[in-house]
Design an enzyme around this catalytic site. Structure first.
Site, PDB file in Angstrom:
ATOM      1  N   SER A 132     -41.467  34.895 -58.705  1.00 59.38           N
ATOM      2  CA  SER A 132     -42.036  33.566 -58.917  1.00 59.38           C
ATOM      3  C   SER A 132     -41.204  32.755 -59.894  1.00 59.38           C
ATOM      4  CB  SER A 132     -43.480  33.672 -59.429  1.00 59.38           C
ATOM      5  OG  SER A 132     -43.564  34.557 -60.533  1.00 59.38           O
ATOM      6  N   GLU A 158     -53.182  39.671 -52.785  1.00 59.99           N
ATOM      7  CA  GLU A 158     -53.082  38.253 -53.138  1.00 59.99           C
ATOM      8  C   GLU A 158     -53.787  37.375 -52.116  1.00 59.99           C
ATOM      9  OE1 GLU A 158     -49.886  34.737 -54.327  1.00 59.99           O
ATOM     10  OE2 GLU A 158     -49.182  36.788 -54.014  1.00 59.99           O
TER      11      GLU A 158
END
Length: 261
Positions: free
Chosen positions: A45, A181
């Protein structure tokens, strides 16, 4: 088994929750350790929140090793997770093992890779050779161009069954952790009860064994955060205000102060 990981397993068995946050450098890792976080994730990320890209696909293994080294120096007792970036592990189990080795040498304790049942052979290959693997299913950001958007997974009966199957297969293959997720709470809860691996939720409800958030979302450093993320601080606005105050002081001659000779 790694002593830190054995504590995670014991906590799962006893119903105690663990908390992780992303970290991309030494200061964030040091703050996380001082605050009592149980783990830090050097996530790909960083491509979005540090480098400003629209997705994670441009992150390289070299970048991940660079950031992992910084994080490891400040992580203290935190378990250090590190992502295998796009293109560094999908070709073969051997490629994944070599890339994971680079991250281990950089200071990671656990290596995370995305993908479902198709990655089971890779997980088994690495686990059999002493690498602690964290699988990642549900919304997998490295496949965002395949999905077309960051969308929730497992919302249909068939999708939920697929996730349960993938989690079971990956755990059986030797994954010590499974990130879930952007999946429905009830699906994440069921998977957490059924598999041996420690589950880590992000946008997956309160019933996973652990939770992870992107530090920039938690601290309010992003303009917008995902709906599941709680902003515990608006540090971005505070930083902007402080910088503006500095500009004002310099412009008005208030900084630096004059000193008598």
């Amino acid at each position: 088994m790694h002593k830190k990981i054995s504590r995670w397993v014991k906590d799962k068995q006893q119903g105690r929750k663990r908390a992780l946050v992303t970290a991309y450098d030494y200061p964030m890792a040091r703050f996380a350790a001082a605050a009592g976080l149980h783990g830090v994730l050097v996530g790909d990320s960083l491509g979005m929140v540090v480098c400003g890209d629209q997705d994670t696909l441009n992150v390289t293994l070299e970048q991940m090793c660079y950031h992992t080294r910084m994080v490891q120096r400040g992580a203290g007792d935190c378990l250090v997770f590190a992502d295998l970036p796009f293109g560094s592990y999908e070709k073969s189990p051997e490629q994944a093992w070599e890339s994971a080795g680079a991250l281990l040498r950089a200071g990671a304790d656990v290596i995370k890779l995305e993908g479902g049942a198709e990655m089971a052979a890779t997980v088994a290959f690495c686990a059999e050779r002493g690498i602690n693997i964290c699988a990642h299913i549900g919304l997998t950001p490295q496949r965002v161009r395949q999905w077309g958007s960051f969308q929730r997974q497992g919302t249909s009966d068939a999708g939920a069954q697929r996730l349960q199957h993938e989690a079971s297969v990956l755990s059986a293959a030797g994954a010590r952790f499974v990130v879930l997720e952007a999946v429905p709470d009830v699906v994440a809860a069921r998977i957490s009860r059924e598999i041996e691996a420690v589950t880590i939720g992000i946008g997956a409800g309160p019933d996973t064994d652990a939770q992870v958030l992107v530090a920039h979302d938690l601290l309010g450093l992003e303009v917008e955060s995902p709906p599941f993320a709680r902003r515990y601080l608006e540090a971005g606005q505070q930083m902007q205000d402080a910088l503006a105050h500095y500009v004002e002081d310099v412009s008005n001659g208030q900084f630096p102060p004059r000193r008598a000779h």
